[in-house]
Write a protein that holds these residues in place. Structure first.
Motif, short mmCIF file in Angstrom:
data_model
loop_
_atom_site.label_atom_id
_atom_site.label_comp_id
_atom_site.label_asym_id
_atom_site.label_seq_id
_atom_site.Cartn_x
_atom_site.Cartn_y
_atom_site.Cartn_z
N VAL A 1 42.25 44.14 36.17
CA VAL A 1 42.63 45.34 35.41
C VAL A 1 43.09 44.96 34.01
CG1 VAL A 1 44.29 47.23 35.30
CG2 VAL A 1 43.20 46.67 37.47
N ARG A 2 43.88 43.88 33.92
CA ARG A 2 44.35 43.45 32.60
C ARG A 2 43.18 43.07 31.70
NH1 ARG A 2 45.19 39.25 29.52
NH2 ARG A 2 44.20 37.82 30.99
N ILE A 3 42.22 42.33 32.27
CA ILE A 3 41.07 41.93 31.47
C ILE A 3 40.26 43.14 31.04
CG2 ILE A 3 38.86 40.72 31.60
CD1 ILE A 3 40.22 38.61 33.30
N ALA A 4 40.14 44.13 31.94
CA ALA A 4 39.41 45.35 31.56
C ALA A 4 40.10 46.05 30.40
CB ALA A 4 39.30 46.27 32.77
N ARG A 5 41.42 46.11 30.44
CA ARG A 5 42.14 46.75 29.34
C ARG A 5 42.01 45.95 28.05
NH1 ARG A 5 47.63 48.08 32.77
NH2 ARG A 5 46.85 49.93 33.87
N ALA B 1 47.17 39.86 42.91
CA ALA B 1 47.22 39.21 41.60
C ALA B 1 45.84 39.18 40.95
CB ALA B 1 47.78 37.79 41.74
N VAL B 2 44.82 38.90 41.78
CA VAL B 2 43.45 38.90 41.25
C VAL B 2 43.06 40.28 40.75
CG1 VAL B 2 41.03 38.61 41.88
CG2 VAL B 2 42.71 36.92 42.63
N LEU C 1 38.37 35.97 27.11
CA LEU C 1 38.73 36.74 28.29
C LEU C 1 37.75 36.51 29.43
CD1 LEU C 1 39.83 40.14 26.72
CD2 LEU C 1 41.27 38.51 27.93
N LEU C 2 36.47 36.50 29.11
CA LEU C 2 35.47 36.31 30.16
C LEU C 2 35.51 34.90 30.73
CD1 LEU C 2 32.48 38.27 28.60
CD2 LEU C 2 34.02 39.01 30.42
#
Length: 375
Positions: A173-177, A167-168, A229-230
Motif C-alpha cells: 500500500v505504501r509503495i502504491a501511494r 507488513a507485506v 520503489l520498484l
C-alpha cells in the motif's frame, strides 16, 4: 487462514516417518514380549503391538490413537502379562501428540487417563516400587509439557506469519501511494512544461528550451524514484538505494513547482530538527501532493509553504490564492487528500484541508514532535 494444528502438521516429520517409527517400535516390542512371556500367549503379542502400532496415525487422529494405545496397555496389565510394553513409549508419544495438536482441556483429560493407566500397570507388577510409579508419572507430565510448549511455539509462529503478511500488505500500500504521488506530481509538471514549450516554440526559443529541459529533468527524476520503489519489491538486489526524500529536499521540490509556472514562497520558523524517515517522507509528500493539486486545479495562483518546528508539534501549511472550488478532477483530488490524511494518521498526526475564508485552498499537517523527531 490455516490454524495452529495445520501449522504444526506442516512442520512435524512427514507421516511416513511415523509409519517407520511404528514399524520399528512394534518389532522391538514384539521381540521383547516374546522374551518376557513364558506362555507365548498370542493375545499378549497383539496387545503389546497395539501399544505402539497406532503411532503411525498419530498426526491424523491423535486422541483416537492415544486412546487405543492406552486401552491396549490397560488390557495388557489386566491380563497380568506384566509391566508396560515397550516401556510405555507409545503412551508418551501419544501424550505429546495430543498436547501438541489438541486443546489444553483435551490434553488434561488424556493426561489424567494416562496417569491412571500407568499407575494401575505398575501396581499390578509384583515388587514395583512407588518411586518407579512416581517417576513414570513424571515422565508422562514431561511429555505433556513438551507438547504444550510445541503448541505454544506453533501459536507464536502463526502470529509472526500473520504479522509478516500484514507488513507485506502495508508495504505494498505504501509503495502504491508513493507511485501515485510521484506520477501525479511529475506528470503534472511535465504536462505543463510541455504545453509551455509548444506554445512559445516559434516565438520564444529560449523559454521553450528551458521548458523542455525541465521536462527532461523531471522525467528522469520520476523514473529514478519509481525505479527505487520498484526495486524494493525485488529479492535479488544487492545495491544501495538513495534515501527517500524528506523536508531537506523541499527546496528542490519548490524549484520544480516554480519551474512549472507556480510562484511559491517558503517560510520556515522555529529550530529545524531532524525527523525520522517515515514522518519526514510524510511531510514531503504532503507538500508535493498539495503543490500538484494547486498546479492542476487552482488556475492562476500563487502558493506558500509554511514549516513551523514547534517544541511540541511540527506544523506544515500549504496555502494558495487560487480557486477554492477546484474543477476538473475532483475524484483525483479527493483521493490525494485522503491519502495525505492516512499518512498523517499513521504517525499520530492530523491533516485538514479545505477552502480558506480569505480565498483559495489550504492544507495543514500537524505531527507530534515527540513521535516524529529523530533521536
Amino acid at each position: 487462514m490455516r490454524d495452529y494444528r495445520g501449522l504444526v502438521l506442516a512442520n512435524l516429520k512427514p507421516i511416513r516417518l511415523d509409519l517407520l517409527l511404528a514399524v520399528v517400535l512394534t518389532t522391538l516390542t514384539v521381540v521383547t514380549t516374546a522374551n518376557q512371556s513364558g506362555a507365548h500367549d498370542p493375545v499378549a503379542y497383539v496387545l503389546a503391538a497395539l501399544t505402539v502400532v497406532p503411532i503411525a496415525l498419530r498426526q491424523l487422529a491423535p486422541v483416537a490413537t492415544t486412546a487405543v494405545m492406552l486401552g491396549a496397555v490397560t488390557a495388557y496389565s489386566l491380563f497380568d502379562f506384566g509391566g508396560l510394553p515397550s516401556g510405555g513409549v507409545g503412551v508418551l508419544v501419544g501424550m505429546f501428540t495430543v498436547a501438541t495438536l489438541r486443546s489444553r482441556l483435551v490434553a488434561a483429560v488424556v493426561f489424567a487417563v494416562a496417569t491412571v493407566v500407568v499407575v494401575v500397570a505398575f501396581l499390578r507388577v509384583e515388587g514395583a516400587a512407588w518411586s518407579e510409579v512416581a517417576q513414570s508419572v513424571l515422565v508422562v507430565v514431561g511429555a505433556w509439557m513438551l507438547g504444550e510448549g510445541t503448541r505454544r511455539w506453533a501459536h507464536r509462529a502463526e502470529r509472526l506469519a500473520e504479522q509478516a503478511a500484514r507488513a507485506v500488505a502495508d508495504e505494498r500500500v505504501r509503495i502504491a501511494r508513493e507511485l501515485h504521488d510521484i506520477v501525479a506530481h511529475h506528470m503534472s509538471v511535465i504536462s505543463l512544461q510541455a504545453g509551455v514549450a509548444r506554445y512559445v516554440l516559434d516565438s520564444d526559443l529560449a523559454t521553450a528550451r528551458a521548458a523542455i529541459t525541465t521536462v527532461g529533468d523531471t522525467s528522469r527524476e520520476a523514473l529514478t524514484e519509481m525505479r527505487r520503489l520498484l526495486d524494493v519489491l525485488r529479492v535479488d538486489h544487492d545495491d544501495d538505494y538513495r534515501p527517500q526524500p524528506g523536508l531537506a529536499a523541499l527546496d528542490d521540490l519548490v524549484a520544480r513547482a516554480r519551474g512549472a509556472g507556480l510562484p511559491v514562497d517558503v517560510v520556515v520558523t522555529g529550530q529545524a530538527r531532524e525527523l525520522r524517515p517515515g514522518p519526514d517522507l510524510c511531510a514531503y509528500r504532503v507538500v508535493q501532493e498539495s503543490l500538484t493539486n494547486v498546479l492542476k486545479h487552482a488556475g492562476p495562483a500563487t502558493a506558500r509553504v509554511d514549516v513551523d518546528y514547534g517544541e511540541q508539534t511540527l506544523v506544515l501549511k500549504v496555502t494558495d490564492d487560487g480557486r477554492a472550488t477546484r474543477p476538473g478532477d475532483p475524484d483525483h483530488q479527493s483521493h490525494g487528500i485522503r491519502g495525505m490524511r492516512e499518512r498523517a494518521e499513521l504517525y499520530g498526526g492530523v491533516l485538514t484541508a479545505g477552502p480558506r475564508a480569505e480565498g483559495g485552498f489550504g492544507v495543514v499537517l500537524r505531527l507530534p514532535m515527540g513521535e516524529v523527531a529523530a533521536g
